[in-house]
Scaffold this motif. Structure first.
Motif: not given
Length: 89
Positions: A1-9, A66-72, A81-87
Motif C-alpha cells: 500500500m502506498s502512502t501520501s505525506e504533506t509538507t510545506t518545507d 497558503g498552499l501545502a504539498f501533498l506527495y507520494q 511516484s510522481r503523484f502530487f497535489r497542491f492543497v
C-alpha cells in the motif's frame, strides 16, 4: 500500500520535484494582479502551456496562496511516484 505525506518545507518540495526531473512552472495566461499564475510542475515531457519560473517565484506564490504539498514517494508496487497535489493548508 502506498502512502501520501504533506509538507510545506521548501527544501523537501524542491528535492522531491528535482529528483523526478521536474521544474517549477505556471500555466501561461493565468497571472493575476500580483503577477502570480497557477502553479504546476513540468516533468521531462515539457508542456508548451506551461512557463518555467524560478524557485523563488514558485515558493513566493506557494506561500502567498497558503498552499501545502501533498506527495507520494512510491507507488503501491514500490516504484518512484510522481503523484502530487497542491492543497490548502
Amino acid at each position: 500500500m502506498s502512502t501520501s505525506e504533506t509538507t510545506t518545507d521548501h527544501d523537501t518540495i524542491r528535492k522531491w520535484i528535482e529528483d523526478r526531473g521536474g521544474v517549477p512552472t505556471v500555466v501561461k495566461g493565468t497571472e493575476d494582479d500580483e503577477g502570480e499564475g497557477i502553479l504546476r510542475v513540468d516533468f521531462a515531457e515539457r508542456d508548451e502551456k506551461l512557463e518555467e519560473i524560478s524557485w523563488d517565484e514558485f515558493f513566493d506564490t506557494f506561500e502567498d496562496r497558503g498552499l501545502a504539498f501533498l506527495y507520494q514517494e512510491e507507488t503501491a508496487d514500490g516504484k518512484e511516484s510522481r503523484f502530487f497535489r497542491f492543497v490548502n493548508r
